[in-house]
Scaffold this motif. Structure first.
Motif, PDB file in Angstrom:
ATOM      1  N   SER A  31       0.875  -1.173   0.000  1.00  0.00           N
ATOM      2  CA  SER A  31       0.000   0.000   0.000  1.00  0.00           C
ATOM      3  C   SER A  31       0.913   1.224   0.000  1.00  0.00           C
ATOM      4  O   SER A  31       1.984   1.199   0.613  1.00  0.00           O
ATOM      5  CB  SER A  31      -0.866  -0.004   1.260  1.00  0.00           C
ATOM      6  OG  SER A  31      -1.617   1.178   1.348  1.00  0.00           O
ATOM      7  N   SER A  33       0.765   5.682   0.201  1.00  0.00           N
ATOM      8  CA  SER A  33      -0.080   6.883   0.295  1.00  0.00           C
ATOM      9  C   SER A  33       0.801   8.105   0.574  1.00  0.00           C
ATOM     10  O   SER A  33       1.890   7.988   1.141  1.00  0.00           O
ATOM     11  CB  SER A  33      -1.157   6.720   1.378  1.00  0.00           C
ATOM     12  OG  SER A  33      -0.569   6.531   2.631  1.00  0.00           O
ATOM     13  N   PRO A  34       0.301   9.270   0.137  1.00  0.00           N
ATOM     14  CA  PRO A  34       1.105  10.484   0.291  1.00  0.00           C
ATOM     15  C   PRO A  34       1.024  11.060   1.703  1.00  0.00           C
ATOM     16  O   PRO A  34      -0.013  10.974   2.356  1.00  0.00           O
ATOM     17  CB  PRO A  34       0.442  11.449  -0.711  1.00  0.00           C
ATOM     18  CG  PRO A  34      -0.987  11.002  -0.778  1.00  0.00           C
ATOM     19  CD  PRO A  34      -0.973   9.521  -0.549  1.00  0.00           C
ATOM     20  N   LYS A  35       2.120  11.658   2.137  1.00  0.00           N
ATOM     21  CA  LYS A  35       2.163  12.360   3.427  1.00  0.00           C
ATOM     22  C   LYS A  35       2.932  13.657   3.216  1.00  0.00           C
ATOM     23  O   LYS A  35       4.097  13.638   2.794  1.00  0.00           O
ATOM     24  CB  LYS A  35       2.900  11.545   4.510  1.00  0.00           C
ATOM     25  CG  LYS A  35       2.615  10.073   4.558  1.00  0.00           C
ATOM     26  CD  LYS A  35       1.277   9.719   5.132  1.00  0.00           C
ATOM     27  CE  LYS A  35       1.057   8.216   5.077  1.00  0.00           C
ATOM     28  NZ  LYS A  35      -0.338   7.856   4.855  1.00  0.00           N
ATOM     29  N   GLU A  36       2.260  14.737   3.560  1.00  0.00           N
ATOM     30  CA  GLU A  36       2.888  16.051   3.380  1.00  0.00           C
ATOM     31  C   GLU A  36       3.729  16.441   4.595  1.00  0.00           C
ATOM     32  O   GLU A  36       4.718  17.165   4.477  1.00  0.00           O
ATOM     33  CB  GLU A  36       1.763  17.075   3.174  1.00  0.00           C
ATOM     34  CG  GLU A  36       2.203  18.366   2.571  1.00  0.00           C
ATOM     35  CD  GLU A  36       1.010  19.256   2.222  1.00  0.00           C
ATOM     36  OE1 GLU A  36      -0.130  18.748   2.122  1.00  0.00           O
ATOM     37  OE2 GLU A  36       1.234  20.457   2.070  1.00  0.00           O
ATOM     38  N   ILE A  37       3.313  15.973   5.741  1.00  0.00           N
ATOM     39  CA  ILE A  37       3.971  16.405   6.982  1.00  0.00           C
ATOM     40  C   ILE A  37       5.022  15.364   7.363  1.00  0.00           C
ATOM     41  O   ILE A  37       4.727  14.351   8.019  1.00  0.00           O
ATOM     42  CB  ILE A  37       2.926  16.605   8.107  1.00  0.00           C
ATOM     43  CG1 ILE A  37       1.780  17.515   7.633  1.00  0.00           C
ATOM     44  CG2 ILE A  37       3.605  17.177   9.356  1.00  0.00           C
ATOM     45  CD1 ILE A  37       2.223  18.878   7.103  1.00  0.00           C
ATOM     46  N   ALA A  49       3.852  12.541  10.085  1.00  0.00           N
ATOM     47  CA  ALA A  49       2.665  12.748  10.931  1.00  0.00           C
ATOM     48  C   ALA A  49       1.551  11.810  10.503  1.00  0.00           C
ATOM     49  O   ALA A  49       1.160  11.797   9.339  1.00  0.00           O
ATOM     50  CB  ALA A  49       2.189  14.192  10.806  1.00  0.00           C
ATOM     51  N   ASP A  50       1.060  11.043  11.464  1.00  0.00           N
ATOM     52  CA  ASP A  50      -0.173  10.278  11.209  1.00  0.00           C
ATOM     53  C   ASP A  50      -1.337  11.188  11.576  1.00  0.00           C
ATOM     54  O   ASP A  50      -1.652  11.364  12.752  1.00  0.00           O
ATOM     55  CB  ASP A  50      -0.178   8.989  12.043  1.00  0.00           C
ATOM     56  CG  ASP A  50      -1.590   8.427  12.185  1.00  0.00           C
ATOM     57  OD1 ASP A  50      -2.422   8.644  11.272  1.00  0.00           O
ATOM     58  OD2 ASP A  50      -1.860   7.779  13.222  1.00  0.00           O
ATOM     59  N   ILE A  51      -1.909  11.778  10.539  1.00  0.00           N
ATOM     60  CA  ILE A  51      -3.085  12.636  10.718  1.00  0.00           C
ATOM     61  C   ILE A  51      -4.330  11.872  10.265  1.00  0.00           C
ATOM     62  O   ILE A  51      -5.375  11.922  10.907  1.00  0.00           O
ATOM     63  CB  ILE A  51      -2.921  13.941   9.898  1.00  0.00           C
ATOM     64  CG1 ILE A  51      -1.702  14.716  10.393  1.00  0.00           C
ATOM     65  CG2 ILE A  51      -4.182  14.805   9.964  1.00  0.00           C
ATOM     66  CD1 ILE A  51      -1.244  15.841   9.460  1.00  0.00           C
ATOM     67  N   ALA A  52      -4.172  11.164   9.172  1.00  0.00           N
ATOM     68  CA  ALA A  52      -5.307  10.436   8.592  1.00  0.00           C
ATOM     69  C   ALA A  52      -4.785   9.179   7.907  1.00  0.00           C
ATOM     70  O   ALA A  52      -5.109   8.927   6.750  1.00  0.00           O
ATOM     71  CB  ALA A  52      -6.034  11.337   7.601  1.00  0.00           C
ATOM     72  N   SER A  53      -3.971   8.403   8.611  1.00  0.00           N
ATOM     73  CA  SER A  53      -3.293   7.265   7.989  1.00  0.00           C
ATOM     74  C   SER A  53      -3.458   5.959   8.766  1.00  0.00           C
ATOM     75  O   SER A  53      -2.467   5.303   9.128  1.00  0.00           O
ATOM     76  CB  SER A  53      -1.801   7.588   7.806  1.00  0.00           C
ATOM     77  OG  SER A  53      -1.655   8.675   6.929  1.00  0.00           O
ATOM     78  N   PRO A  54      -4.717   5.559   8.984  1.00  0.00           N
ATOM     79  CA  PRO A  54      -4.907   4.322   9.771  1.00  0.00           C
ATOM     80  C   PRO A  54      -4.324   3.087   9.091  1.00  0.00           C
ATOM     81  O   PRO A  54      -3.840   2.175   9.758  1.00  0.00           O
ATOM     82  CB  PRO A  54      -6.440   4.217   9.895  1.00  0.00           C
ATOM     83  CG  PRO A  54      -6.979   5.020   8.748  1.00  0.00           C
ATOM     84  CD  PRO A  54      -5.983   6.138   8.535  1.00  0.00           C
ATOM     85  N   GLY A  55      -4.356   3.078   7.752  1.00  0.00           N
ATOM     86  CA  GLY A  55      -3.852   1.909   7.024  1.00  0.00           C
ATOM     87  C   GLY A  55      -2.353   1.760   7.187  1.00  0.00           C
ATOM     88  O   GLY A  55      -1.845   0.655   7.453  1.00  0.00           O
ATOM     89  N   SER A  56      -1.622   2.871   7.036  1.00  0.00           N
ATOM     90  CA  SER A  56      -0.158   2.812   7.198  1.00  0.00           C
ATOM     91  C   SER A  56       0.196   2.360   8.611  1.00  0.00           C
ATOM     92  O   SER A  56       1.089   1.521   8.795  1.00  0.00           O
ATOM     93  CB  SER A  56       0.461   4.192   6.933  1.00  0.00           C
ATOM     94  OG  SER A  56       0.294   4.575   5.601  1.00  0.00           O
TER      95      SER A  56
HETATM   96  C1  LIG Z   1      -1.382  16.076  -0.621  1.00  0.00           C
HETATM   97  C2  LIG Z   1      -1.726  15.146   0.510  1.00  0.00           C
HETATM   98  C3  LIG Z   1      -0.985  15.210   1.677  1.00  0.00           C
HETATM   99  C4  LIG Z   1      -1.285  14.350   2.754  1.00  0.00           C
HETATM  100  N1  LIG Z   1      -0.529  14.416   3.879  1.00  0.00           N
HETATM  101  C5  LIG Z   1      -0.810  13.582   4.913  1.00  0.00           C
HETATM  102  C6  LIG Z   1      -0.014  13.588   6.086  1.00  0.00           C
HETATM  103  O1  LIG Z   1       0.968  14.319   6.227  1.00  0.00           O
HETATM  104  N2  LIG Z   1      -0.339  12.741   7.074  1.00  0.00           N
HETATM  105  C7  LIG Z   1      -1.412  11.880   6.970  1.00  0.00           C
HETATM  106  O2  LIG Z   1      -1.657  11.111   7.905  1.00  0.00           O
HETATM  107  N3  LIG Z   1      -2.169  11.855   5.876  1.00  0.00           N
HETATM  108  C8  LIG Z   1      -1.898  12.666   4.837  1.00  0.00           C
HETATM  109  N4  LIG Z   1      -2.658  12.634   3.714  1.00  0.00           N
HETATM  110  C9  LIG Z   1      -3.832  11.768   3.686  1.00  0.00           C
HETATM  111  C10 LIG Z   1      -3.498  10.320   3.452  1.00  0.00           C
HETATM  112  O3  LIG Z   1      -2.618  10.142   2.349  1.00  0.00           O
HETATM  113  C11 LIG Z   1      -4.828   9.561   3.177  1.00  0.00           C
HETATM  114  O4  LIG Z   1      -5.701   9.714   4.272  1.00  0.00           O
HETATM  115  C12 LIG Z   1      -4.568   8.117   2.847  1.00  0.00           C
HETATM  116  O5  LIG Z   1      -5.780   7.538   2.424  1.00  0.00           O
HETATM  117  C13 LIG Z   1      -4.021   7.378   4.034  1.00  0.00           C
HETATM  118  O6  LIG Z   1      -3.817   6.044   3.651  1.00  0.00           O
HETATM  119  P1  LIG Z   1      -3.332   4.979   4.729  1.00  0.00           P
HETATM  120  O7  LIG Z   1      -4.396   4.913   5.793  1.00  0.00           O
HETATM  121  O8  LIG Z   1      -3.236   3.689   3.944  1.00  0.00           O
HETATM  122  O9  LIG Z   1      -2.034   5.444   5.233  1.00  0.00           O
HETATM  123  C14 LIG Z   1      -2.358  13.443   2.639  1.00  0.00           C
HETATM  124  C15 LIG Z   1      -3.078  13.361   1.448  1.00  0.00           C
HETATM  125  C16 LIG Z   1      -2.768  14.206   0.398  1.00  0.00           C
HETATM  126  C17 LIG Z   1      -3.571  14.103  -0.876  1.00  0.00           C
END
Ligand SMILES: Cc1cc2nc3c(=O)[nH]c(=O)nc-3n(C[C@H](O)[C@H](O)[C@H](O)COP(=O)(O)O)c2cc1C
Length: 157
Positions: A31, A33-37, A49-56
């Motif tokens: 899997s 996914s992008p992370k900006e932080i 930063a896990d802000i929205a990354s439950p899968g990771s």
């Molecule tokens: C441009 C962009 C930046 C993102 N940065 C972050 C971040 O820094 N940390 C985070 O937890 N999620 C970030 N996300 C959201 C996750 O990539 C997204 O919720 C993703 O579905 C998480 O997948 P995972 O749960 O498999 O990790 C970002 C998404 C985008 C489009």
């Protein structure tokens, strides 16, 4: 042992708007996914930063092997870093130690649920094909082309 996250790598991290974090689940399914932080710390560590990354987070708890890649889109180069990840849950020592470094990037509006820390053990350069096609371009020429490609005018430029 020589550092993996050298000044050159740190420079590219600081000039990459985001990274891609690749993980695998307990069955080996990948899997990404992008992370900006994200940023670098001492000891060849990267933090995300896990802000929205439950899968990771779920995958890392099942299998700590990860790969993070990032590119400076204007300079058209970056790195692929492999390593072992761990998750520092909110309130833990590791979370508190790393939080301010991530908050500097995210500001205070986003809730950082946990801190993903990656200890790098392998690094590979990523070059855009333009480095092969135009090997003699200066950095200034590459930047100029990058800005033109993405329709960006640099601040102060
Ligand atoms: C441009 C962009 C930046 C993102 N940065 C972050 C971040 O820094 N940390 C985070 O937890 N999620 C970030 N996300 C959201 C996750 O990539 C997204 O919720 C993703 O579905 C998480 O997948 P995972 O749960 O498999 O990790 C970002 C998404 C985008 C489009």
């Amino acid at each position: 042992m020589a550092a993996i996250l050298t000044d050159m790598v740190k420079f590219d991290i600081e000039n990459s708007v985001l990274c891609w974090l690749a993980t695998v689940d307990e069955d080996g399914a990948p899997s990404v996914s992008p992370k900006e932080i994200f940023t670098h710390r001492d000891g060849d560590r990267l933090i995300v930063a896990d802000i929205a990354s439950p899968g990771s987070v779920r995958n890392i708890l099942a299998n700590p092997l990860v790969c993070i890649s990032f590119v400076d889109i204007f300079r058209q180069r970056g790195f692929k870093v492999k390593g072992r990840a761990s998750v520092h849950v909110a309130g833990s020592v590791g979370y508190v130690e790393n939080l301010e470094h991530l908050r500097r990037l995210s500001g205070s509006d986003y809730q950082i649920r946990s801190v993903i820390e990656v200890v790098a053990d392998k690094i590979t350069r990523i070059w855009a094909p333009s480095y092969l096609v135009y090997p003699n371009f200066s950095e200034a020429e590459r930047l100029e082309r990058g800005y033109a490609t993405y329709g960006v005018t640099p601040m102060g430029g």
